[in-house]
Design a protein around this motif. Structure first.
Motif, PDB file in Angstrom:
ATOM      1  N   ARG A 219      -1.434   7.765   0.844  1.00 53.73           N
ATOM      2  CA  ARG A 219      -2.317   8.698   0.136  1.00 53.73           C
ATOM      3  C   ARG A 219      -1.742  10.103   0.249  1.00 53.73           C
TER       4      ARG A 219
ATOM      5  N   GLU B  15      -1.753  14.202   0.774  1.00 51.28           N
ATOM      6  CA  GLU B  15      -2.418  15.051   1.766  1.00 51.28           C
ATOM      7  C   GLU B  15      -3.806  15.456   1.264  1.00 51.28           C
TER       8      GLU B  15
ATOM      9  N   ILE C 163       0.850  -1.191   0.000  1.00 47.07           N
ATOM     10  CA  ILE C 163       0.000   0.000   0.000  1.00 47.07           C
ATOM     11  C   ILE C 163       0.887   1.241   0.000  1.00 47.07           C
TER      12      ILE C 163
ATOM     13  N   GLN D 132      -7.861  -0.503   2.697  1.00 45.84           N
ATOM     14  CA  GLN D 132      -7.710   0.064   4.048  1.00 45.84           C
ATOM     15  C   GLN D 132      -6.713  -0.724   4.882  1.00 45.84           C
TER      16      GLN D 132
ATOM     17  N   SER E  27      11.780   8.459   8.097  1.00 43.37           N
ATOM     18  CA  SER E  27      11.620   9.638   7.240  1.00 43.37           C
ATOM     19  C   SER E  27      12.948  10.082   6.645  1.00 43.37           C
TER      20      SER E  27
ATOM     21  N   GLU F 168       3.573   2.740   3.016  1.00 37.88           N
ATOM     22  CA  GLU F 168       2.369   3.321   3.608  1.00 37.88           C
ATOM     23  C   GLU F 168       2.634   3.991   4.948  1.00 37.88           C
ATOM     24  N   LEU F 169       3.682   3.576   5.618  1.00 37.47           N
ATOM     25  CA  LEU F 169       3.960   4.106   6.952  1.00 37.47           C
ATOM     26  C   LEU F 169       4.692   5.444   6.899  1.00 37.47           C
ATOM     27  N   LEU F 170       4.837   5.971   5.701  1.00 37.67           N
ATOM     28  CA  LEU F 170       5.490   7.281   5.525  1.00 37.67           C
ATOM     29  C   LEU F 170       4.487   8.271   4.952  1.00 37.67           C
ATOM     30  N   PRO F 171       4.703   9.560   5.176  1.00 31.97           N
ATOM     31  CA  PRO F 171       3.896  10.549   4.454  1.00 31.97           C
ATOM     32  C   PRO F 171       4.214  10.477   2.957  1.00 31.97           C
TER      33      PRO F 171
ATOM     34  N   VAL G 200      -6.114  12.479   1.749  1.00 35.84           N
ATOM     35  CA  VAL G 200      -6.424  12.330   3.178  1.00 35.84           C
ATOM     36  C   VAL G 200      -7.478  13.361   3.580  1.00 35.84           C
TER      37      VAL G 200
ATOM     38  N   THR H   3     -10.893  12.520   2.020  1.00 32.22           N
ATOM     39  CA  THR H   3     -11.522  11.381   2.699  1.00 32.22           C
ATOM     40  C   THR H   3     -12.101  11.820   4.039  1.00 32.22           C
ATOM     41  N   ARG H   4     -11.329  12.631   4.750  1.00 30.17           N
ATOM     42  CA  ARG H   4     -11.785  13.117   6.060  1.00 30.17           C
ATOM     43  C   ARG H   4     -13.023  13.996   5.889  1.00 30.17           C
TER      44      ARG H   4
END
Lengths: 386, 321
Positions: free
Chosen positions: B14, B16, B11, B66, B261, B294-297, B19, B22-23
């Motif tokens: 996404r 910004e 994955i 997801q 990062s 996915e665990l990164l911006p 995100v 979606t929010r």
């Protein structure tokens, strides 16, 4: 303070649209103002007509927006009081979010962007880039308001140092990034860097913030460590950081843990000193069927480990699953409480709460859940002859 | 001579903008159609980024997923989504699939899930699925987990891999973090090997078994005997020297830290890969991230994606000399 079967909240509550839009400088629609009016009446928020006036203004000055935040805080406070909880706060209405709010007031961090927490929920993740320091106490303003407005005792939730560290990137020691370096050396560097960052946050950020709260008269501080079990071999570090936050301070201190394999916390958390209560979410893993037997309550089997802690502390028993709109009937809450009472050999060391903050639920759902929680505790009291 | 390949798996984060969309949609402030439009834009940008970076296989980034399990749960009707579970030692949670019994994948339902991810009419050349061992361990189930390994491969993962291959996947990437994060009992290797064979045999796509979030060194002798086209190793948790020796399979080197990062140095990373070439001489060396990005911006993931292509380019230059 930690009386048997006392009920309390854990942390966050969704922010009303009128608060979000106002603070963001976006226009309100009539439905938003209606919402403020309806909840103001429902919760008996005294003087809420003033909020409605503010919300109807064509343009809000910065001071108006601050006042709207205050109103949001008052609404949050009355929300919990009206639902019948014994110990309350404001649902963290003043804060952007438990992590972002603390980081915003800390020196030594830089924002990096959004990272998924679960499903479609994201959080803004920062990187530690330099020495950590407290720019200014970041819960003072809300606490000043709440200590005078509250009609019930308050407990202040404060994000814990381990969670702040583990939810951040650490760019202070990029030297460990070269993967040609032997693994043992990299692991050692990582471990040392994590240790230093966690304790820096504890000593230079969280503790001075707590001290400021105590000077204002706060008597119960809940140090939230939802990230506590992220790395199971660092539980002792979380405990060390907790101790660094509270050692020598005069107040009731507790901690909140959630959504973890709780077995991982043992025996590490035995090193936490002066922790009067562990507030832990269990309902997320439990059955919705009624019953007080071992088999009926699979989510609560681990509570024995908390019972057997040496101090011995109280257990904040999470009885509401905060990730679903399912409204737990009072009878289900009752059975969860009765099961725990049986395991603990009495209710003396038990308080009752939701699994975690209710910010992902609507106010309507959250209110119904909390009201049922209080009703369920009432049923349990009757069953126990209290 | 070793072939060099590079690609993104799993994955992708996404943007910004996505995100925020979606929010906003969840709060009733934006239409679902706006979210889909932004998702298409994210997907299109991701494909363009990979092409520009020179990656060999282009991934669509699973932007609708997801977590690693959700589309499979949706396509296996007796299954349901369970409680949130911490995704190994990360501040990210997945909903464990509740597997009352091992079902057959409903291909139509799975196709519908995939088609949600293919709105830009661009095939994903990489299809990521949970590995059979990890799926059998993550699941909430009363069934015999060991027996599930083969049954999941036959009933769910093979048909899912076929659907992905039919839509253009040239690599089926099976994620097996559990294996190195929590270990594997000896008797399970035979079951895992048979399960991998079941997914791969005659599939017409490369099958990569990727271990991450743990040190692969204790398991490497068994891993390289698996009937896979390549075995993936997380080099943030595994010492590169452990890879030396003869490999019957290719190697996927998880050489970019998917949890940090800090963006790696291209020359240092290429040097790391050269050590693998020299010490292991695999038929194929695939370069990728240690785990999903996915665990990164998104912005940092984009930088790492560019770097991935650059590192592969440096290696190819070396091999050409």
């Amino acid at each position: 303070m930690l009386t048997p079967l006392l009920t309390h909240e854990v942390g966050s509550l969704a922010k009303p649209a009128w608060r979000v839009k106002t603070v963001a400088g976006r226009p309100l629609d009539e439905a938003n103002i209606d919402e403020a009016s309806i909840w103001g009446q429902r919760l008996s928020v005294e003087g809420h007509e003033r909020l409605l006036e503010l919300l109807r203004k064509p343009a809000l000055a910065a001071t108006d927006r601050e006042e709207v935040r205050d109103w949001s805080s008052r609404y949050g406070l009355r929300f919990f009081e009206s639902a019948g909880l014994d110990v309350v706060y404001d649902g963290e209405q003043w804060r952007s979010e438990m992590y972002a709010w603390a980081i915003k007031h800390a020196g030594g961090f830089e924002p990096r962007g959004s990272v998924r927490s679960f499903d479609d929920k994201y959080y803004s993740k920062a990187a530690a880039t330099g020495p950590v320091w407290l720019k200014a106490p970041y819960h003072d303003k809300e606490y000043r308001l709440l200590r005078t407005a509250a009609q019930r005792p308050v407990k202040v939730p404060v994000t814990g140092p381990y969670t702040l560290a583990v939810w951040s990137f650490d760019e202070r020691y990029p030297g460990s990034a070269n993967l040609a370096t032997p693994l043992r050396e990299r692991r050692l560097l990582r471990r040392e860097a994590r240790h230093e960052l966690v304790l820096d946050i504890a000593r230079q950020l969280v503790r001075p913030n707590i001290e400021a709260l105590l000077q204002l008269g706060a008597t119960w501080i809940q140090i939230d460590e939802p990230g506590g079990s992220t790395e199971p071999d660092e539980i002792a570090l979380m405990a060390e950081a907790y101790n660094a936050c509270v050692a020598g301070l005069d107040a009731t201190f507790s901690t909140h843990l959630c959504f973890s394999d709780y077995q991982l916390f043992f025996p590490g958390i035995e090193q936490m000193t002066g922790c009067a209560q562990y507030a832990v979410g269990f309902a997320n893993d439990d059955s919705r069927e009624l019953g007080t037997s071992e088999n009926a309550r699979p989510g609560y089997r681990v509570i024995r480990r908390f019972r057997d802690l040496p101090t011995p502390p109280a257990l904040g028993l999470g009885v509401l699953d905060i990730h679903t709109d399912f409204v737990e009937p009072p009878e289900l809450v009752r059975d969860r409480v009765l099961y725990a009472t049986e395991v603990f050999g009495g209710p003396e060391r038990l308080q009752i709460m939701p699994d975690c903050g209710l910010r992902t639920r609507s106010w309507d759902i959250a209110y119904r859940k909390l009201a049922n929680m209080v009703a369920g505790v009432r049923l349990a009291r009757v069953a126990l002859g209290l | 001579m070793t072939e060099i390949r590079c690609y993104l798996h799993g994955i992708y984060p996404r943007s910004e903008a996505l995100v925020a969309a979606t929010r906003d949609a969840a709060r009733g402030r934006r239409l679902a159609a706006d979210v889909e439009a932004q998702r298409r834009a994210d997907g299109t940008a991701l494909v363009a980024l990979q092409r520009e970076a020179g990656l060999d296989y282009v991934s669509r980034g699973m932007l609708t997923w997801q977590d690693l399990f959700r589309p499979l749960v949706a396509a296996c009707p007796p299954w349901t989504t369970g409680p949130l579970r911490r995704w190994f030692d990360n501040n990210t949670f997945a909903r464990a699939p509740v597997i009352s019994r091992v079902a057959e994948l409903d291909r139509d339902l799975f196709a519908a899930e995939l088609d949600r991810d293919l709105l830009a009419a661009e095939a994903s050349q990489v299809g990521t699925l949970p590995g059979p061992y990890t799926l059998s361990r993550v699941a909430e189930t009363c069934a015999d987990r060991d027996m599930m390994i083969g049954a999941l491969a036959r009933g769910v993962l093979r048909p899912a891999a076929e659907e992905l291959a039919a839509r253009g996947a040239q690599v089926i990437h099976l994620q097996e973090p559990w294996l190195v994060a929590h270990g594997i009992e000896d008797h399970c290797w035979r079951l895992l090997s048979a399960a991998i064979d079941c997914v791969r045999d005659g599939l017409g796509a490369l099958v990569v078994v990727h271990t991450y979030f743990g040190d692969a060194a204790p398991w490497l002798d068994r891993l390289r005997a698996l009937p896979a086209d390549a075995v993936g190793v997380d080099l943030t948790e595994t010492d590169v020297t452990a890879l030396s020796g003869r490999w019957r399979t290719g190697i996927l080197a998880g050489c970019l830290d998917g949890r940090s990062s800090v963006v790696e140095d291209a020359e240092e990373t290429a040097a790391l890969a050269r050590r693998i070439l020299d010490s292991a001489e695999p038929l194929i060396l695939m370069l990728s991230s240690s785990c999903d990005l996915e665990l990164l911006p998104r912005a940092i993931a984009d930088e790492k994606t560019r770097l991935l292509g650059a590192v592969a380019g440096l290696l190819r230059e070396d091999l050409a000399c």
